[in-house]
Enzyme design. Structure first.
Site, PDB file in Angstrom:
ATOM      1  N   CYS A   1      -2.936   9.409   5.503  1.00 42.13           N
ATOM      2  CA  CYS A   1      -1.865   9.228   6.495  1.00 42.13           C
ATOM      3  C   CYS A   1      -2.417   9.409   7.907  1.00 42.13           C
ATOM      4  CB  CYS A   1      -0.736  10.228   6.258  1.00 42.13           C
ATOM      5  SG  CYS A   1       0.117   9.985   4.695  1.00 42.13           S
TER       6      CYS A   1
ATOM      7  N   CYS B   1       0.815  -1.210   0.000  1.00 43.50           N
ATOM      8  CA  CYS B   1       0.000   0.000   0.000  1.00 43.50           C
ATOM      9  C   CYS B   1       0.846   1.255   0.000  1.00 43.50           C
ATOM     10  CB  CYS B   1      -0.908   0.036   1.219  1.00 43.50           C
ATOM     11  SG  CYS B   1      -2.010  -1.357   1.294  1.00 43.50           S
TER      12      CYS B   1
ATOM     13  N   CYS C   1       5.673   8.098   3.456  1.00 41.32           N
ATOM     14  CA  CYS C   1       6.119   9.409   3.029  1.00 41.32           C
ATOM     15  C   CYS C   1       6.231  10.346   4.230  1.00 41.32           C
ATOM     16  CB  CYS C   1       5.158   9.961   1.992  1.00 41.32           C
ATOM     17  SG  CYS C   1       3.479  10.043   2.591  1.00 41.32           S
TER      18      CYS C   1
ATOM     19  N   ASP D   1       2.301   2.614   2.632  1.00 38.32           N
ATOM     20  CA  ASP D   1       2.613   3.050   3.986  1.00 38.32           C
ATOM     21  C   ASP D   1       2.131   2.065   5.033  1.00 38.32           C
ATOM     22  OD1 ASP D   1      -0.026   3.852   3.720  1.00 38.32           O
ATOM     23  OD2 ASP D   1       0.470   5.974   3.618  1.00 38.32           O
TER      24      ASP D   1
END
Lengths: 278, 393
Positions: free
Chosen positions: A105, A35, A61, A37
């Site tokens: 995130c 994926c 990231c 992350d």
């Protein structure tokens, strides 16, 4: 380049609480390398049942690292009950905001937190009645529904920004739209039945013409055919087939399966298409 | 802080000589080359000179050069023209690793009803020429395969591919945006029908492209309008940019040798030192059939955007094939087509050099990058668990 806030940059360049707690009270691993992350969250409680320490490890990231760093800072000193109330939006707010495409995130942070608390309480994370909708990123209908409700998402693109669902092969876009529709349909029924906007005749004819021009004619032309709008009587759309379509055996199938389907989709589900002699 | 620019496949600096050459054509000699007065006429002469220089770099005739606004326009014009001139034919051949200017156009055409063959590549990013040859059919309207890949630098045997297409009467287009100026191109010695280049990849400004169309190739204009470019591309010429591109092509011709010695040596040193210093790192793409300026290296178990932002602290400019840098959620389509595993694809960094890079630039990266990788790996949940297992594997 992404427009990150100073706070995101600060937490990325100098992450707080990176690492892993030995013998933690709560632990969770969410996301996956496929994926793009992943986050491992661990926390430990003190004698007053407050979170004494929290640590993270992140593959991802800058905003994934910053979100995890922020989350561990937010957790310290909170009781488990207080920690439960942290939402992805709280994480994003703590960082002074995230770019819309990076909201997933913060969602990853919230997911890790919930799962870590579940592990502390000894309840299983598995929700048996949830079904994977996005195969590429392994996102379930329940996760999508929750993101839609919590963040008032209205489009597939927004759902992708928040959950990643639909960001791969795009095959699940229809299903995601259905979930969005379902969430708002139930909300609407709670508020009372919604009125479907009624089209005036002029509006209806204009939309039919536009749909034929944009969605239908190019495909027919490609096969050497064409279509002409003859009249609209109530919900009956009268058309004549031209060119190759006029003599084509399959034109009846084209009529119902393609033309009517497109018009139902883009104009109104009540429309019925009829062919008239040209 | 001085930036160390290693992202020349994204765009390049306009060379000083190029800038000097173009500047007078904004304010002093602003005439329209189509005008009947000598004020415009002198610009037309300068334009012809530029066209000649560009043709020289490509081993082409000046009449075979059409100016466009960018590489994307050139690619679109070429493919759409080939389709328009192959009525009744419904098949397009391209590769899975094309630039979006070709790839997305072909996907769009597939939706419009064309049958599109997207040729696969192997783990080193190379085409299978047998698969290619087998895909050529009497229904094929056009073949479009890039000369060199922008992400890996891998060079495709487009001259062989063009010959096979020519034998069957199929028009062949190549996107040579990354190849032009870096490796020799001689259109007199091959049977490629159309070729795209872009100014800003070889030290000319953004906003100028070229479509080479071989004499005798049927061509239908993409932009319909005035008589410019002999009616093959309407719109007043971007005079300063064309003059700049002329100069840039002249420079590229003169620097071709340096590209293959100086630039290649810097690239090779950067690559080998990084591979040596960083465990579990790997070059993506065939290392022999490759542009001299490009290297694409994957650092396993970490994510590319984080690497880029930490390098940014030192002024180092590069690119990544990770999902996060693209704004999409999937890593680069090129690396995926090559079957690069996700653990590697997300952590890929592309360095693309130019003749303006120095040994000091490379030293800085060799010194600063390994600690960055180390820092991110310490943060990564996958590193600790896999380190032991993979180190012995």
């Amino acid at each position: 380049m992404w427009e990150y806030t100073d706070k995101v940059r600060e937490h990325f360049l100098n992450p707080k609480n990176a690492g892993e707690i030995e013998n933690p009270d709560g632990v969770a691993e969410v996301g996956s390398i496929a994926c793009g992350d992943a986050l491992k969250l661990t926390f430990k409680l003190d004698e007053n049942k407050r979170i004494a320490d929290a640590k993270f490890k992140t593959f991802g990231c800058a905003s994934a690292i910053a979100s995890a760093s922020a989350l561990t800072e937010m957790l310290k000193g909170k009781t488990v009950e207080e920690a439960m109330k942290i939402t992805n939006q709280d994480i994003a707010d703590y960082l002074g905001g995230l770019p819309p495409e990076k909201m997933h995130c913060s969602v990853l942070g919230q997911e890790a937190l919930e799962k870590a608390i579940e592990s502390y309480r000894g309840v299983s994370h598995k929700k048996p009645d949830e079904e994977i909708v996005c195969v590429c990123f392994g996102v379930t209908d329940g996760e999508i529904e929750r993101a839609v409700r919590q963040n008032h998402l209205t489009t597939v693109e927004e759902v992708t920004n928040y959950t990643k669902a639909g960001g791969g092969c795009t095959n699940c876009h229809e299903k995601i739209q259905e979930i969005i529709d379902r969430v708002y349909a139930t909300q609407k029924t709670e508020e009372g039945p919604a009125e479907r906007p009624k089209l005036s005749n002029i509006q209806k004819i204009r939309m039919i013409e536009e749909t034929i021009e944009r969605e239908i004619r190019p495909s027919l032309k490609h096969d050497g055919g064409d279509i002409e709008l003859v009249d609209v009587v109530g919900n009956r759309v009268l058309v004549a087939m031209r060119g190759a379509c006029a003599t084509c055996q399959a034109s009846q199938a084209t009529m119902k399966g393609f033309v009517e389907w497109k018009l139902k989709e883009f104009v109104s589900p009540e429309l019925v298409v009829e062919e008239v002699a040209s | 802080m001085k930036e160390v620019y290693l992202d020349n496949n994204a765009t390049t600096m306009v060379a000083r000589e190029v800038l000097d050459e173009m500047l007078p054509y904004f304010h002093d000699y602003y005439g329209n080359p189509s005008s009947m007065h000598s004020f415009g006429g002198q610009v037309a002469r300068k334009l012809a000179e530029a066209r000649q220089k560009i043709a020289s770099l490509l081993g082409a005739d000046p009449e075979e050069i059409i100016f466009t606004s960018c590489g994307t326009e050139s690619d679109n014009a070429a493919i759409m023209s080939a389709l328009a001139n192959s009525p009744g034919k419904n098949h397009i051949i391209t590769s899975r690793v094309e630039h979006p200017a070709v790839k997305v156009l072909c996907e769009h055409l597939a939706q419009k009803g064309y049958r599109v063959t997207m040729l696969s590549v192997d783990a080193e990013g190379m085409l299978d020429m047998n698969e290619y040859e087998a895909s050529l059919t009497p229904d094929t309207a056009v073949v479009s395969i890039m000369w060199a890949n922008n992400e890996t630098g891998v060079i495709f045997p487009v001259e062989d591919a063009a010959r096979l297409a020519r034998e069957r009467g199929i028009p062949f287009h190549t996107d040579a945006v990354q190849a032009a100026g870096k490796i020799p191109i001689n259109m007199k010695g091959n049977s490629i029908d159309m070729l795209s280049i872009s100014g800003h990849k070889l030290h000319a400004p953004k906003g100028i492209g070229v479509l080479y169309v071989r004499k005798g190739t049927r061509f239908s204009p993409f932009l319909i309008g005035g008589h410019q470019e002999k009616g093959r591309r309407g719109g007043t010429e971007n005079v300063p940019a064309i003059i700049a591109l002329g100069k840039a092509c002249e420079l590229a011709g003169a620097n071709m040798e340096k590209e293959n010695t100086h630039v290649r040596a810097l690239r090779d040193r950067l690559e080998s030192e990084l591979l040596k210093a960083v465990p579990q790192s790997k070059v993506n793409g065939n290392r022999r059939q490759r542009l001299p300026n490009t290297t694409n290296i994957s650092f396993e178990f970490i994510e590319g955007e984080s690497i880029l932002l930490l390098m940014d602290q030192f002024g180092i400019c590069a690119s990544s094939g990770s999902a996060c840098t693209s704004g999409s959620l999937q890593p680069s389509h090129v690396l995926r087509a090559m079957g690069v595993p996700y653990t590697m694809a997300h952590g890929s960094i592309r360095f693309s050099l130019s003749v303006y890079n120095t040994a000091e630039d490379i030293d800085l990266v060799i010194n600063e990058l390994p600690p960055i990788i180390e820092k991110l790996r310490v943060l990564s949940p996958y590193w600790a668990t896999t380190q032991g297992a993979c180190a012995t594997a």
